[in-house]
Scaffold this active site. Structure first.
Site, short mmCIF file in Angstrom:
data_model
loop_
_atom_site.label_atom_id
_atom_site.label_comp_id
_atom_site.label_asym_id
_atom_site.label_seq_id
_atom_site.Cartn_x
_atom_site.Cartn_y
_atom_site.Cartn_z
N LYS A 290 45.31 30.32 46.64
CA LYS A 290 44.06 30.86 47.18
C LYS A 290 43.57 29.92 48.28
O LYS A 290 44.12 29.97 49.38
CB LYS A 290 43.11 31.18 46.04
CG LYS A 290 43.67 32.42 45.28
CD LYS A 290 43.04 32.79 43.98
CE LYS A 290 43.81 33.97 43.36
NZ LYS A 290 43.42 34.27 41.99
N SER B 7 35.64 35.25 39.68
CA SER B 7 36.10 35.73 40.98
C SER B 7 35.52 37.05 41.42
O SER B 7 35.53 37.36 42.60
CB SER B 7 37.62 35.84 40.96
OG SER B 7 38.02 36.84 40.05
C1 LIG Z 1 44.27 34.74 40.88
C2 LIG Z 1 43.85 34.13 39.57
C3 LIG Z 1 44.76 33.47 38.76
C4 LIG Z 1 46.24 33.52 39.05
O1 LIG Z 1 46.57 32.68 40.10
P1 LIG Z 1 47.87 33.04 40.98
O2 LIG Z 1 48.24 31.76 41.58
O3 LIG Z 1 47.45 34.09 41.94
O4 LIG Z 1 48.91 33.55 40.02
C5 LIG Z 1 44.31 32.80 37.65
N1 LIG Z 1 42.99 32.79 37.32
C6 LIG Z 1 42.09 33.45 38.06
C7 LIG Z 1 40.66 33.41 37.66
C8 LIG Z 1 42.48 34.16 39.19
O5 LIG Z 1 41.60 34.85 39.90
#
Ligand SMILES: *Cc1c(COP(=O)(O)O)cnc(C)c1O
Length: 404
Positions: free
Chosen positions: A246, A187
């Protein structure tokens, strides 16, 4: 014991390193994505350039209607844990929809992606006696947390380095249980794991695979099943994990996998069992969003086009875009003070909101601005962003010569 002092010192330490986090107090305006009302200092309205609601799905009328109709029919809360009265029918439908999204027999929904990673990894590793976990060096905090909680032995392989991963796998006895945990889209850099190669190694050394597709679900693959779907390798992965928060624009996390594996996690994971299930509004919106994105490939294409265009514009303007293979557009600053100064000026002078990304989210010295263009960031917004960035870049270079 002066407890207050202890907490003040803990905050002072973060401040001293110039990475004290200041939250932007915003109010998103449904229907005007990516605009938001600003309750902090600066203009009343700002353009958001760092949201993980990558496609603006949180404001898609179909998704909003999913929440509204669910809350009106079923009320605000779910009323319990999954086991004790909290398995409302929308959750059952959502799990069916998610299993189908990844062509897996079963799925399990958690209250967040973070919880799905920490609860599943800790449970799987505890269930497999003497298991060893191979974890990519850039794995998300939620995976690291799960691995730590399990107490299993952890071997960290250099990011996306297959030679290193194989060397570590080779050191282990053939019949020892092994799990390789990694992400598809990373990310903060926007690069992609060699998923097929990792599956090859997993086959060769008898390991399970656990793939976090959080930054890819909804965005890649003909139905939004992620990079593993785009590359036709989803069937080779033991577990595919994703988020509803997301690209799907809502809240919640999930895993998909075999019936037995999902049933085992359902039956053993504390983070799944001992918490109230997601409410109808959230699940109703997530269900609408997953269904919608399965059938809207054109949004994925627009998203890629926007990201490509932004990268090109930034490069043409001479700004240090980091090499990204995906929709994530990181611009390297390399110093927390400068990153913060730049984002402050962007907000105050230009009504542009970008959050600086600092340690520990990224390594020190690689502080960056992480831009996330959506299909709704049109050419005019992009031109404004690039010219504002050029201006603040020069301003900050003048006012804060790079610290040694
Ligand atoms: C944001 C994120 C998560 C956590 O997801 P949420 O639904 O926001 O708790 C898990 N893994 C990665 C790589 C992330 O960027």
């Amino acid at each position: 014991m002066n407890y207050e002092r202890l907490f003040e010192d803990a905050v002072a330490e973060v401040r001293g390193e110039n990475r004290y986090r200041v939250f932007a107090d915003l109010e998103r305006i449904a229907g005007e994505f990516p605009l938001a009302r600003n309750h902090g200092t600066g203009p009343d309205r700002v353009v958001v350039w760092c949201s993980n609601d990558y496609l603006g799905q949180g404001q898609n009328p179909v998704v909003i209607e999913g929440a509204v109709s669910a809350v009106q029919r079923m009320g605000a809360g779910s009323g319990g844990t999954r086991n004790i009265s909290g398995t409302h029918h929308l959750l059952v439908e959502l799990e069916g929809e998610l299993a189908d999204l990844h062509d897996k027999p079963a799925a399990l929904v958690f209250t967040s992606g973070y919880v799905s990673n920490s609860a599943t990894l800790s449970t799987l590793a505890k269930l497999m006696k003497d298991c060893v976990i191979f974890s990519d060096a850039l794995n998300h905090a939620s995976m690291i947390d799960g691995i730590r909680q399990s107490g299993a032995e952890k071997q960290i392989f250099r990011h996306n380095d297959m030679v290193h991963l194989e060397a570590l796998l080779q050191e282990q006895p053939r019949d020892r249980p092994k799990l390789i945990a990694f992400e598809s889209v990373y990310s903060m850099d926007g690069d992609i794991a060699p998923i097929a190669e990792i599956c090859d190694l997993a086959d060769k050394y008898g390991a399970m695979t656990y793939l976090d597709e959080v930054h890819a679900v909804g965005l890649y693959g003909p139905r939004g099943g992620g990079v593993s779907q785009a590359e036709g390798v989803a069937h080779r992965l033991t577990v595919i994990e994703g988020t509803l928060a997301k690209a799907f624009g809502c809240l919640g996390g999930y895993i998909t996998g075999s019936t037995a594996l999902v049933d085992a996690v359902r039956s053993h994971a504390s983070g799944f069992i001992f918490t109230t299930s997601l409410p109808p509004s959230v699940v109703g919106s997530a269900l609408a969003s997953v269904r919608y994105l399965k059938g809207h490939e054109e949004l994925r294409q627009q998203h890629q086009e926007r990201a490509q265009r932004l990268k090109t514009l930034l490069k043409e303007a001479g700004l240090p875009v980091m090499p990204s293979q995906t929709h994530i557009v990181p611009v390297l600053v390399g110093c927390p003070e400068r990153a913060r100064a730049m984002t402050g000026l962007l907000m105050l002078d230009h009504g542009i909101y970008v959050q600086p990304i600092n340690y520990p989210t990224v390594p020190r010295g690689t502080e960056r601005l992480r831009l996330t263009p959506s299909p709704m960031h049109n050419d005019a917004l992009m031109d404004d962003l690039v010219s504002a960035l050029v201006t603040v870049w020069q301003q900050v270079a003048r006012e804060q010569p790079k610290a040694a």
